[in-house]
Design a protein around this motif. Structure first.
Motif, PDB file in Angstrom:
ATOM      1  N   LYS A  91     -87.941  28.414-112.539  1.00  0.00           N
ATOM      2  CA  LYS A  91     -87.245  27.481-113.433  1.00  0.00           C
ATOM      3  C   LYS A  91     -87.098  28.075-114.835  1.00  0.00           C
ATOM      4  CE  LYS A  91     -87.620  22.643-114.974  1.00  0.00           C
ATOM      5  NZ  LYS A  91     -87.462  22.862-116.388  1.00  0.00           N
ATOM      6  N   ALA A  92     -88.157  28.722-115.324  1.00  0.00           N
ATOM      7  CA  ALA A  92     -88.097  29.330-116.660  1.00  0.00           C
ATOM      8  C   ALA A  92     -87.063  30.461-116.706  1.00  0.00           C
ATOM      9  CB  ALA A  92     -89.471  29.858-117.058  1.00  0.00           C
ATOM     10  N   ALA A  93     -87.002  31.258-115.623  1.00  0.00           N
ATOM     11  CA  ALA A  93     -86.000  32.335-115.584  1.00  0.00           C
ATOM     12  C   ALA A  93     -84.581  31.770-115.598  1.00  0.00           C
ATOM     13  CB  ALA A  93     -86.211  33.189-114.336  1.00  0.00           C
ATOM     14  N   LEU A  94     -84.379  30.652-114.884  1.00  0.00           N
ATOM     15  CA  LEU A  94     -83.042  30.041-114.882  1.00  0.00           C
ATOM     16  C   LEU A  94     -82.709  29.411-116.234  1.00  0.00           C
ATOM     17  CD1 LEU A  94     -83.123  28.405-111.344  1.00  0.00           C
ATOM     18  CD2 LEU A  94     -81.739  30.343-112.046  1.00  0.00           C
ATOM     19  N   GLU A  95     -83.705  28.826-116.908  1.00  0.00           N
ATOM     20  CA  GLU A  95     -83.449  28.207-118.210  1.00  0.00           C
ATOM     21  C   GLU A  95     -83.138  29.245-119.280  1.00  0.00           C
ATOM     22  OE1 GLU A  95     -86.818  25.824-119.043  1.00  0.00           O
ATOM     23  OE2 GLU A  95     -86.204  24.157-117.762  1.00  0.00           O
ATOM     24  N   GLN A  96     -83.656  30.457-119.132  1.00  0.00           N
ATOM     25  CA  GLN A  96     -83.315  31.510-120.094  1.00  0.00           C
ATOM     26  C   GLN A  96     -81.849  31.913-120.004  1.00  0.00           C
ATOM     27  OE1 GLN A  96     -85.921  34.817-119.625  1.00  0.00           O
ATOM     28  NE2 GLN A  96     -87.741  33.728-120.323  1.00  0.00           N
ATOM     29  N   GLU A  97     -81.252  31.717-118.817  1.00  0.00           N
ATOM     30  CA  GLU A  97     -79.845  32.066-118.644  1.00  0.00           C
ATOM     31  C   GLU A  97     -78.896  31.010-119.190  1.00  0.00           C
ATOM     32  OE1 GLU A  97     -79.429  32.714-114.517  1.00  0.00           O
ATOM     33  OE2 GLU A  97     -80.678  34.520-114.461  1.00  0.00           O
ATOM     34  N   VAL A  98     -79.436  29.847-119.566  1.00  0.00           N
ATOM     35  CA  VAL A  98     -78.598  28.787-120.130  1.00  0.00           C
ATOM     36  C   VAL A  98     -78.095  29.256-121.498  1.00  0.00           C
ATOM     37  CG1 VAL A  98     -78.603  26.394-120.943  1.00  0.00           C
ATOM     38  CG2 VAL A  98     -79.815  27.005-118.855  1.00  0.00           C
ATOM     39  N   PRO A  99     -76.831  29.042-121.834  1.00  0.00           N
ATOM     40  CA  PRO A  99     -76.313  29.552-123.121  1.00  0.00           C
ATOM     41  C   PRO A  99     -76.949  28.907-124.343  1.00  0.00           C
ATOM     42  CG  PRO A  99     -74.667  28.210-121.987  1.00  0.00           C
ATOM     43  CD  PRO A  99     -75.759  28.445-121.003  1.00  0.00           C
ATOM     44  N   THR A 100     -77.445  27.681-124.209  1.00  0.00           N
ATOM     45  CA  THR A 100     -78.050  26.981-125.356  1.00  0.00           C
ATOM     46  C   THR A 100     -79.546  27.217-125.468  1.00  0.00           C
ATOM     47  OG1 THR A 100     -78.332  25.013-124.005  1.00  0.00           O
ATOM     48  CG2 THR A 100     -76.284  25.181-125.284  1.00  0.00           C
ATOM     49  N   ALA A 101     -80.086  28.173-124.691  1.00  0.00           N
ATOM     50  CA  ALA A 101     -81.535  28.424-124.715  1.00  0.00           C
ATOM     51  C   ALA A 101     -81.923  29.070-126.032  1.00  0.00           C
ATOM     52  CB  ALA A 101     -81.934  29.323-123.558  1.00  0.00           C
ATOM     53  N   THR A 102     -83.000  28.533-126.642  1.00  0.00           N
ATOM     54  CA  THR A 102     -83.488  29.050-127.922  1.00  0.00           C
ATOM     55  C   THR A 102     -84.774  29.840-127.710  1.00  0.00           C
ATOM     56  OG1 THR A 102     -84.718  27.011-128.297  1.00  0.00           O
ATOM     57  CG2 THR A 102     -82.466  27.112-129.176  1.00  0.00           C
ATOM     58  N   GLN A 103     -85.178  30.555-128.766  1.00  0.00           N
ATOM     59  CA  GLN A 103     -86.418  31.318-128.697  1.00  0.00           C
ATOM     60  C   GLN A 103     -87.624  30.398-128.580  1.00  0.00           C
ATOM     61  OE1 GLN A 103     -86.480  34.592-128.444  1.00  0.00           O
ATOM     62  NE2 GLN A 103     -88.701  34.561-128.228  1.00  0.00           N
ATOM     63  N   LYS A 104     -87.518  29.221-129.173  1.00  0.00           N
ATOM     64  CA  LYS A 104     -88.611  28.247-129.081  1.00  0.00           C
ATOM     65  C   LYS A 104     -88.799  27.792-127.644  1.00  0.00           C
ATOM     66  CE  LYS A 104     -90.199  24.024-131.371  1.00  0.00           C
ATOM     67  NZ  LYS A 104     -89.817  22.954-132.303  1.00  0.00           N
ATOM     68  N   LEU A 105     -87.706  27.556-126.910  1.00  0.00           N
ATOM     69  CA  LEU A 105     -87.793  27.174-125.498  1.00  0.00           C
ATOM     70  C   LEU A 105     -88.404  28.292-124.667  1.00  0.00           C
ATOM     71  CD1 LEU A 105     -87.054  25.267-123.149  1.00  0.00           C
ATOM     72  CD2 LEU A 105     -84.818  26.354-123.083  1.00  0.00           C
ATOM     73  N   ILE A 106     -88.026  29.540-124.953  1.00  0.00           N
ATOM     74  CA  ILE A 106     -88.549  30.672-124.171  1.00  0.00           C
ATOM     75  C   ILE A 106     -90.048  30.821-124.394  1.00  0.00           C
ATOM     76  CG2 ILE A 106     -88.449  33.185-123.915  1.00  0.00           C
ATOM     77  CD1 ILE A 106     -85.449  32.947-124.680  1.00  0.00           C
ATOM     78  N   THR A 107     -90.497  30.731-125.645  1.00  0.00           N
ATOM     79  CA  THR A 107     -91.931  30.843-125.924  1.00  0.00           C
ATOM     80  C   THR A 107     -92.710  29.681-125.314  1.00  0.00           C
ATOM     81  OG1 THR A 107     -91.513  29.748-128.042  1.00  0.00           O
ATOM     82  CG2 THR A 107     -91.603  32.152-128.031  1.00  0.00           C
ATOM     83  N   THR A 108     -92.126  28.470-125.358  1.00  0.00           N
ATOM     84  CA  THR A 108     -92.804  27.316-124.741  1.00  0.00           C
ATOM     85  C   THR A 108     -92.932  27.499-123.238  1.00  0.00           C
ATOM     86  OG1 THR A 108     -91.846  25.912-126.459  1.00  0.00           O
ATOM     87  CG2 THR A 108     -92.768  24.817-124.543  1.00  0.00           C
ATOM     88  N   ASN A 109     -91.883  28.004-122.592  1.00  0.00           N
ATOM     89  CA  ASN A 109     -91.965  28.266-121.148  1.00  0.00           C
ATOM     90  C   ASN A 109     -93.025  29.322-120.840  1.00  0.00           C
ATOM     91  OD1 ASN A 109     -90.030  26.435-120.223  1.00  0.00           O
ATOM     92  ND2 ASN A 109     -88.337  27.862-120.621  1.00  0.00           N
ATOM     93  N   ASP A 110     -93.104  30.358-121.682  1.00  0.00           N
ATOM     94  CA  ASP A 110     -94.140  31.377-121.474  1.00  0.00           C
ATOM     95  C   ASP A 110     -95.534  30.784-121.617  1.00  0.00           C
ATOM     96  OD1 ASP A 110     -92.204  33.275-121.060  1.00  0.00           O
ATOM     97  OD2 ASP A 110     -92.164  33.943-123.160  1.00  0.00           O
ATOM     98  N   CYS A 111     -95.707  29.895-122.602  1.00  0.00           N
ATOM     99  CA  CYS A 111     -97.021  29.252-122.781  1.00  0.00           C
ATOM    100  C   CYS A 111     -97.361  28.368-121.588  1.00  0.00           C
ATOM    101  CB  CYS A 111     -97.017  28.426-124.070  1.00  0.00           C
ATOM    102  SG  CYS A 111     -96.907  29.412-125.566  1.00  0.00           S
TER     103      CYS A 111
END
Length: 780
Positions: free
Chosen positions: A450-470
């Motif tokens: 799910k996190a890998a797919l959300e990173q491909e979303v055009p509106t994905a921010t760095q905050k979302l990526i770091t939160t998914n990693d956490c």
């Protein structure tokens, strides 16, 4: 020994494979020999037929030659008669004329006979030529077949030679193996003799012990019958009040296991706190960021509930800590005496209620995320998988709460669960923990996708990526902690089922929690009474120290624990002394600062009274200057304090120095930070010691398993030696059979060679006869 047995098995497997290959080759060779025998028989028959045809032709040739000779003689006679007739014709022409008619008739007859003989001779020449061609063709075929048979015989001889070499090599190897096995059998026989002698000695010791125990039993029975007026072990109600034998090793083991379980629960608690906190952050970021737009009321309520997770998760750690503290070396630990397990069950129930409360909001949040425009089909599928995983996670926590509440029943209501169902409850807890671990692995896999797919979303921010990693790191920590807990519980399942059935002597278990509490009180009273009876002598070693020294000598583990306790106590004393040292050094610094302030006040007061006396004017300025220099030096120079809590630098500048209260606050904060750091180091050291202890226990288990495997390998070695002897017998029999077959094959090949030589001789004779006949025909 195991390696030797494995090598022998490998060798005999190879020999068996070679044996099967040789059997197949032997069958092929047998078929080839039978075919060659049939071919040789057919060739013999063909040779016989050809001999018969050659003899017939020779007879015909002889008859023809004889007929030719007769005709030649008759022609000569006729020629003589013609010469005589010509001579006579000169004498009497008259008679010639009369007989000319007769001679012409005779000539015509003779010409007809000659023509017939010439035709017969041509026909015989044609037959002889055809027979000669057929003979040459047959000779060429026989020569080609003879060459093929010679090649086959050479190949068969090479195969026989290779087989003989292989058999000799295998025989040598088997002989070497036999010698090695004989040596091993001799050593094993010696060991068996030693074991027999030991068993005889042990039997003798057993007989002596049985006799001694029998005599002691009779004496003890007599003493019991004479001295004991009332046997309270016959009644379960009274027996439950008796203090059982104290198993210190069992208590230490249970405390060790409780410490490991507490460490695992702490890991799970931290992972759960991180997971709920980062989930709350994720809800406020995706699919709508709360910083730019308002999130839905559902997600607001969900994040509000997630914000309360610490009040439900932290009590789990506290409950496990209280349970660990209740298990000490001096108590008797059983399900009836572990009262703190009920509190842990209640904390788990409150956390389960929290999970049930947030579950519908979490499911609705996932559904709302699926309905958003940013959600793709693959992301929707991952969300539905997480939808199912969250339901399964809550169900697993419900199972765990059910079984742990059942384990807490004996300490409150013993009639709620039977003693025979304890094993069933423990096994189900282990199965539930393994299911919990499997569900967390699925959640980790689906959330990573799910996190890998959300990173491909055009509106994905760095905050979302770091939160998914956490979130992924917290889920990974959860899976690791759950896996450790499940393996820990499964490995110690037998110990849990046996150790928690600990009860008074002669009885199955404690009857009720009240009787268990009374028993513990009696145990404390008995221990206090025994301590009151002890009167240590001044000159001798105290009894407690002697007992501790004896325990240290008896078990290395107990000595290590005693030394560890002494080291811990000494460290605590050192820490206290360091704290006191720091305190008094700080007090000295504060007193020095106050003294300097008093000196400044005194200087000010002295400078105000300079106009009173001339003597004082001459004396006081010098004193003031000296004090001023000392104070300036003391104010400008920083005061350093080095100790276990670190380095503290204090400046005494009157203009820049804070007041006393702020300085004390700074010192307190520094002191508390240093204490927290030392406690963290101490916790790390405790966890390492627990880990090393667990490794030692695992090594001991591995040693016991290695001994068992050694015994099984000795049995397998015996079976292997028996199989080796059996295979040796089989190899000897097969060797003899192969030798017989090889001798038969060699005899058969010799006979085939003899027949081939005979056929060659016959062919040579046929050639010679055919050459002679051809020469005779040419001459004729």
């Amino acid at each position: 020994m195991a390696a030797a047995a494995a090598e022998l098995q490998g060798k005999y497997q190879k020999l068996a494979q070679e044996y099967s290959k040789l059997r197949a080759q032997n069958q092929v060779l047998k078929k080839g020999v039978v075919d060659e025998q049939a071919n040789s028989a057919s060739l013999k028959e063909q040779l016989k037929m050809k001999d018969q045809s050659l003899r017939k032709l020779q007879q015909e040739m002889d008859s023809l030659t004889f007929r030719n000779q007769q005709l030649a003689k008759r022609v000569e006679l006729l020629q003589d008669e013609l010469a005589l007739s010509e001579a006579r014709g000169k004498k009497n022409k008259k008679s010639v004329e009369s007989s000319s008619h007769l001679s012409q008739e005779q000539k015509s007859v003779f010409n007809e006979d000659l023509q017939k003989k010439i035709e017969e001779n041509e026909r015989l020449h044609i037959l002889f030529f055809e027979a000669d061609e057929q003979h040459k063709r047959l000779e060429a075929e026989l020569r080609s077949r003879l060459e093929v048979l010679e090649m086959d015989a050479a190949e068969h001889q090479a195969v026989v030679d290779s087989l003989t070499k292989k058999y000799t090599e295998t025989i040598e190897k088997l002989q070497n193996d036999k010698a090695k096995l004989e040596i091993k059998s001799q050593t094993l026989e010696r060991e068996a003799k030693d074991c027999r002698l030991r068993t005889e000695e042990c039997q003798q010791q057993l007989k002596n012990l049985q006799a001694a125990l029998g005599s002691r039993l009779e004496e003890s029975l007599c003493i019991i019958n004479e001295k004991v007026p009332f046997n309270d072990t016959r009644s379960t109600r009274y027996n439950a009040l008796n203090v059982p034998l104290h198993n210190r090793r069992n208590q230490l083991k249970l405390r060790d296991l409780a410490g490991q379980a507490m460490a695992f629960v702490q890991e799970l608690v931290t992972a759960l706190l991180n997971f709920h906190t980062y989930t709350e952050q994720k809800v406020q970021i995706f699919p709508v960021d709360s910083a730019t737009d308002t999130i839905s009321p559902l997600n607001q309520k969900f994040s509000q509930y997630l914000h309360e997770n610490a009040s439900y998760v932290r009590p789990l750690e506290e409950g496990m800590l209280h349970l660990f503290e209740s298990i000490t070396e001096d108590t008797v630990t059983g399900l009836e005496t572990t009262v703190k397990l009920k509190a842990f069950s209640e904390h788990l129930a409150s956390y389960l209620g929290f999970l049930r409360k947030i579950l519908p909001y979490q499911l609705k949040s996932l559904e709302e995320e699926c309905e958003s425009s940013l959600c793709t089909a693959a992301l929707r599928a991952r969300n539905m998988e997480l939808h199912r995983d969250m339901k399964r996670l809550t169900a697993v926590f419900e199972k765990l709460h059910t079984y742990i509440s059942l384990l807490a029943l004996p300490s409150t209501r013993p009639e709620g669960i039977l003693r025979t169902n304890y094993d069933f409850v423990f096994t189900n807890i282990a199965a539930s923990l393994h299911g919990f671990h499997d569900i967390l692995k699925d959640i980790s896999k689906h959330y990573s996708q799910k996190a890998a797919l959300e990173q491909e979303v055009p509106t994905a921010t760095q905050k979302l990526i770091t939160t998914n990693d956490c979130i992924l790191s917290s889920v990974a920590a959860l899976t690791n902690g759950a896996g450790k807990m499940a393996s820990f519980f499964s490995n110690n399942l037998d110990h849990f089922t046996t150790s928690l059935s600990y009860g008074p002597k002669g009885g199955a278990e404690f009857i009720s929690p009240l009787s268990a509490e009374c028993m513990l009180q009696y145990k404390k009273k008995a221990a206090a009474y025994m301590k009151s009876l002890k009167k240590p002598c001044a000159d001798s070693v105290p009894y407690e120290e002697a007992l501790s020294n004896r325990r240290v000598l008896l078990s290395s583990t107990e000595s290590r624990e005693g030394l560890a306790q002494q080291v811990q106590q000494s460290l605590e004393k050192i820490a206290k002394l360091e704290q006191e040292k720091e305190h008094w050094m700080l007090e000295a610094q504060l007193a020095k600062i106050k003294l300097e302030k008093e000196n400044q006040k005194l200087k000010n007061s002295l400078t105000g009274h300079l106009t009173e006396t001339i003597q004082e004017r001459s004396v006081l300025p010098n004193i003031a200057e000296q004090k001023k220099e000392t104070t300036e030096k003391s104010l400008k120079e920083p005061i350093k304090s080095t100790s276990l809590i670190g380095m503290l630098t204090v400046t005494t500048d009157n203009e820049k120095a804070p007041d006393v209260e702020s300085r004390e606050d700074l010192i307190k904060t520094h002191y508390m930070a240093r204490i927290a750091e030392l406690t963290s180091h101490l916790q790390l050291a405790d966890s390492k010691s627990v880990h090393f202890h667990a490794e030692c226990r695992a090594l001991a288990k591995r040693l016991s398993l290695a001994e068992k495997s050694k015994e099984s390998l000795t049995e397998e070695l015996k079976l292997a030696s028996q199989n080796i002897t059996r295979l040796q017998d089989e190899l000897m029999t097969t060797k003899r059979s192969y030798e017989d077959q090889l001798s038969m094959m060699s005899d058969h090949l010799c006979s085939m060679n003899e027949t081939l030589t005979k056929q060659r001789e016959e062919i040579d004779t046929l050639k010679m006869t055919s050459k002679g006949n051809s020469k005779k025909n040419k001459n004729r």
